[in-house]
Design a protein around this motif. Structure first.
Motif, PDB file in Angstrom:
ATOM      1  N   THR A 146       0.823  -1.211   0.000  1.00 25.50           N
ATOM      2  CA  THR A 146       0.000   0.000   0.000  1.00 25.50           C
ATOM      3  C   THR A 146       0.860   1.265   0.000  1.00 25.50           C
ATOM      4  N   ALA A 147       2.164   1.106  -0.136  1.00 21.32           N
ATOM      5  CA  ALA A 147       3.058   2.272  -0.221  1.00 21.32           C
ATOM      6  C   ALA A 147       2.879   2.972  -1.562  1.00 21.32           C
ATOM      7  N   GLN A 148       3.229   4.254  -1.603  1.00 15.34           N
ATOM      8  CA  GLN A 148       3.150   5.002  -2.847  1.00 15.34           C
ATOM      9  C   GLN A 148       3.960   4.288  -3.928  1.00 15.34           C
ATOM     10  N   PRO A 149       3.337   3.893  -5.047  1.00 14.80           N
ATOM     11  CA  PRO A 149       4.072   3.153  -6.073  1.00 14.80           C
ATOM     12  C   PRO A 149       5.110   4.024  -6.779  1.00 14.80           C
ATOM     13  N   ALA A 150       6.148   3.373  -7.248  1.00 14.18           N
ATOM     14  CA  ALA A 150       7.139   4.061  -8.075  1.00 14.18           C
ATOM     15  C   ALA A 150       6.492   4.472  -9.395  1.00 14.18           C
ATOM     16  N   ALA A 151       7.140   5.387 -10.099  1.00 17.81           N
ATOM     17  CA  ALA A 151       6.622   5.886 -11.372  1.00 17.81           C
ATOM     18  C   ALA A 151       7.763   6.068 -12.355  1.00 17.81           C
ATOM     19  N   GLY A 152       7.415   6.254 -13.615  1.00 18.78           N
ATOM     20  CA  GLY A 152       8.410   6.477 -14.661  1.00 18.78           C
ATOM     21  C   GLY A 152       8.819   5.198 -15.340  1.00 18.78           C
ATOM     22  N   ASN A 153      10.139   4.911 -15.331  1.00 10.90           N
ATOM     23  CA  ASN A 153      10.693   3.768 -16.074  1.00 10.90           C
ATOM     24  C   ASN A 153      10.665   2.484 -15.252  1.00 10.90           C
ATOM     25  N   VAL A 154       9.506   2.102 -14.766  1.00 14.40           N
ATOM     26  CA  VAL A 154       9.382   0.888 -13.970  1.00 14.40           C
ATOM     27  C   VAL A 154       8.175   0.090 -14.437  1.00 14.40           C
ATOM     28  N   GLY A 155       8.174  -1.197 -14.104  1.00 16.15           N
ATOM     29  CA  GLY A 155       7.025  -2.036 -14.390  1.00 16.15           C
ATOM     30  C   GLY A 155       6.582  -1.956 -15.831  1.00 16.15           C
ATOM     31  N   ALA A 156       5.279  -1.839 -16.020  1.00 13.26           N
ATOM     32  CA  ALA A 156       4.720  -1.798 -17.371  1.00 13.26           C
ATOM     33  C   ALA A 156       5.168  -0.571 -18.154  1.00 13.26           C
ATOM     34  N   GLY A 157       5.662   0.447 -17.460  1.00 13.98           N
ATOM     35  CA  GLY A 157       6.109   1.657 -18.148  1.00 13.98           C
ATOM     36  C   GLY A 157       7.586   1.680 -18.468  1.00 13.98           C
ATOM     37  N   ALA A 158       8.313   0.598 -18.141  1.00 15.72           N
ATOM     38  CA  ALA A 158       9.777   0.613 -18.285  1.00 15.72           C
ATOM     39  C   ALA A 158      10.222   0.931 -19.706  1.00 15.72           C
ATOM     40  N   GLY A 159       9.594   0.315 -20.686  1.00 10.34           N
ATOM     41  CA  GLY A 159       9.993   0.529 -22.075  1.00 10.34           C
ATOM     42  C   GLY A 159       9.028   1.372 -22.880  1.00 10.34           C
ATOM     43  N   ALA A 160       8.118   2.057 -22.202  1.00 11.63           N
ATOM     44  CA  ALA A 160       7.103   2.848 -22.902  1.00 11.63           C
ATOM     45  C   ALA A 160       7.707   4.096 -23.541  1.00 11.63           C
ATOM     46  N   CYS A 161       7.200   4.441 -24.728  1.00 10.90           N
ATOM     47  CA  CYS A 161       7.605   5.658 -25.429  1.00 10.90           C
ATOM     48  C   CYS A 161       6.362   6.331 -26.003  1.00 10.90           C
ATOM     49  N   VAL A 162       6.469   7.619 -26.296  1.00  7.58           N
ATOM     50  CA  VAL A 162       5.337   8.368 -26.848  1.00  7.58           C
ATOM     51  C   VAL A 162       5.800   9.190 -28.051  1.00  7.58           C
ATOM     52  N   GLY A 163       4.820   9.632 -28.853  1.00  7.09           N
ATOM     53  CA  GLY A 163       5.135  10.488 -29.983  1.00  7.09           C
ATOM     54  C   GLY A 163       5.788   9.755 -31.133  1.00  7.09           C
ATOM     55  N   LYS A 164       5.159   8.664 -31.595  1.00  3.33           N
ATOM     56  CA  LYS A 164       5.792   7.802 -32.598  1.00  3.33           C
ATOM     57  C   LYS A 164       5.175   7.911 -33.989  1.00  3.33           C
ATOM     58  N   LEU A 165       4.289   8.874 -34.192  1.00  5.94           N
ATOM     59  CA  LEU A 165       3.628   8.999 -35.492  1.00  5.94           C
ATOM     60  C   LEU A 165       4.598   9.329 -36.620  1.00  5.94           C
ATOM     61  N   PHE A 166       5.730   9.907 -36.273  1.00  2.27           N
ATOM     62  CA  PHE A 166       6.688  10.305 -37.307  1.00  2.27           C
ATOM     63  C   PHE A 166       8.005   9.545 -37.178  1.00  2.27           C
ATOM     64  N   GLY A 167       7.920   8.353 -36.607  1.00  4.17           N
ATOM     65  CA  GLY A 167       9.089   7.486 -36.532  1.00  4.17           C
ATOM     66  C   GLY A 167       9.627   7.339 -35.127  1.00  4.17           C
ATOM     67  N   LEU A 168      10.159   6.154 -34.841  1.00  8.31           N
ATOM     68  CA  LEU A 168      10.732   5.895 -33.523  1.00  8.31           C
ATOM     69  C   LEU A 168      11.951   6.762 -33.239  1.00  8.31           C
ATOM     70  N   ASP A 169      12.637   7.185 -34.289  1.00  9.01           N
ATOM     71  CA  ASP A 169      13.833   8.009 -34.102  1.00  9.01           C
ATOM     72  C   ASP A 169      13.493   9.415 -33.609  1.00  9.01           C
ATOM     73  N   ARG A 170      12.193   9.752 -33.586  1.00  6.30           N
ATOM     74  CA  ARG A 170      11.779  11.084 -33.143  1.00  6.30           C
ATOM     75  C   ARG A 170      10.881  11.032 -31.906  1.00  6.30           C
ATOM     76  N   CYS A 171      10.770   9.862 -31.273  1.00  4.76           N
ATOM     77  CA  CYS A 171       9.874   9.718 -30.122  1.00  4.76           C
ATOM     78  C   CYS A 171      10.550  10.183 -28.835  1.00  4.76           C
ATOM     79  N   MET A 172       9.787  10.170 -27.744  1.00  2.00           N
ATOM     80  CA  MET A 172      10.307  10.502 -26.419  1.00  2.00           C
ATOM     81  C   MET A 172       9.870   9.431 -25.430  1.00  2.00           C
ATOM     82  N   LYS A 173      10.443   9.477 -24.238  1.00  2.00           N
ATOM     83  CA  LYS A 173      10.195   8.419 -23.257  1.00  2.00           C
ATOM     84  C   LYS A 173       8.828   8.569 -22.593  1.00  2.00           C
ATOM     85  N   GLY A 174       8.095   7.469 -22.533  1.00  2.73           N
ATOM     86  CA  GLY A 174       6.865   7.384 -21.756  1.00  2.73           C
ATOM     87  C   GLY A 174       7.155   6.722 -20.425  1.00  2.73           C
TER      88      GLY A 174
END
Length: 346
Positions: A146-174
């Motif tokens: 019940t502790a405050q969960p970690a956020a950012g590059n962990v769990g299901a979000g570890a490899g998440a990225c955003v902004g991929k409509l114009f190619g992976l080479d131009r995306c940012m980290k989710g």
């Protein structure tokens, strides 16, 4: 006197809802992982899928017309369809702890799940075939609290990225993020893993926080404006994106009411992701109602709270993310990237 809404995205999360726990597991072999929301006493569950390319498990039983009315965990995972295997580990952990739907022949844990596509995210030295499997789901349960969960590059979000409509080479980290909203006796919390094909927007200012970068790397493109202006780029394959999450409340709800909560939570995605619910995403949100608050539920208020908590958790996922080095180059995070003033305004 009217109750005041209390928003908490930096120190609030879905575990502010009594009866829930969250655990993450992040693989060391590759930047991927899974996250679990545990409801040991059971919670009324529902789901709403808006993206056109979902990867899910046990969603049919959440239909209000179907028998089982409570679930015992929800799994969010990376690894695309391979990541659904992590749910088997969650089921095993719950069975070992005597948690599940009583059949007369033993307790059967009910564990819906959804996955996102993070297979292209490979760091130098990573094993590209490492994915969250049953052991990962089990480990996430062991880590749950019940502790405050970690956020950012962990769990299901570890490899998440955003902004991929114009190619992976131009995306940012989710990433994965948390938020909670309180009004009177009710609390609504959200856990969101953001891997959107679109950009993430701050609804309050309209500012793009993270998304497709301009071709010269000096600014943020604003994918929606670019599309409307007729610009086209390298389109990712359908299903290679997706934002998934869980929104939960302490209110006492029926399955049909929980379904409405999940539907309204998608409004939060639409506010914070642009474009959202695309043919290239598998956007899926689960709803849980623990019923620890016995007061008659104000469904209108709860749906507004669900949208707000989901939007805030999406923003938290982006703000907590960290830049990564991959075999294809640096994927910058909003927290570290300092673009020049040359932002594209199409």
């Amino acid at each position: 006197m009217a109750s005041q809404m209390i928003v908490n995205s930096e120190h609030g999360s879905i575990v502010d809802v009594p009866g829930l726990q969250v655990g993450h597991f992040t693989l060391s072999e590759r930047l991927t992982g899974c996250s679990v929301v545990l409801a040991p006493e059971g919670a009324v569950g529902a789901v709403d899928v808006r993206g056109a390319a979902p990867g899910t498990r046990e969603t049919d039983l959440l239909d209000p017309a179907n028998l089982v009315d409570k679930v015992h965990a929800v799994l969010l995972s990376g690894g695309s369809a391979f990541g659904l295997d992590a749910a088997s580990g969650v089921v095993r952990w719950l069975e070992e702890h005597g948690i599940g739907f009583e059949t007369g022949y033993g307790r059967v844990p009910i564990v819906p799940a959804a996955v996102l596509f993070d297979l292209p995210v490979v760091r130098p030295g990573d094993d590209p075939k490492a994915r969250p499997q049953a052991e990962a789901g089990y480990a996430a349960c062991q880590a749950a609290s019940t502790a405050q969960p970690a956020a950012g590059n962990v769990g299901a979000g570890a490899g998440a990225c955003v902004g991929k409509l114009f190619g992976l080479d131009r995306c940012m980290k989710g990433g994965i993020g948390n938020a909670s909203v309180r009004v009177g006796p009710w609390v609504v919390g959200a856990l969101v893993a953001c891997n959107a094909v679109g950009d993430v927007i701050d609804p309050a200012s309209g500012q793009v926080l993270a998304g497709a970068r301009t071709a010269d790397g000096t600014g943020l493109l604003d994918s929606q404006r670019a599309l409307l202006a007729g610009e086209r780029g390298k389109r990712p394959l359908p299903g290679t994106n997706t934002t998934i999450g869980v929104v939960a409340t302490n209110a006492t709800l029926t399955k049909a009411q929980a379904k409405r909560l999940a539907m309204s939570a998608h409004d939060g995605l639409a506010r914070s992701i642009r474009p959202a619910h695309t043919p290239l995403d598998g956007d899926t949100l689960f709803a849980l109602a623990t019923g620890t608050e016995a007061s008659p539920a104000d469904l209108m208020l709860l749906t507004v709270m669900a949208a707000e908590a989901t939007a805030l958790a999406t923003l938290d996922a982006i703000r907590q993310a960290q830049s990564i080095e991959t075999t294809g180059g640096t994927v910058p995070a909003a927290s570290a990237w300092q673009p020049s003033d040359k932002i594209s305004h199409l």
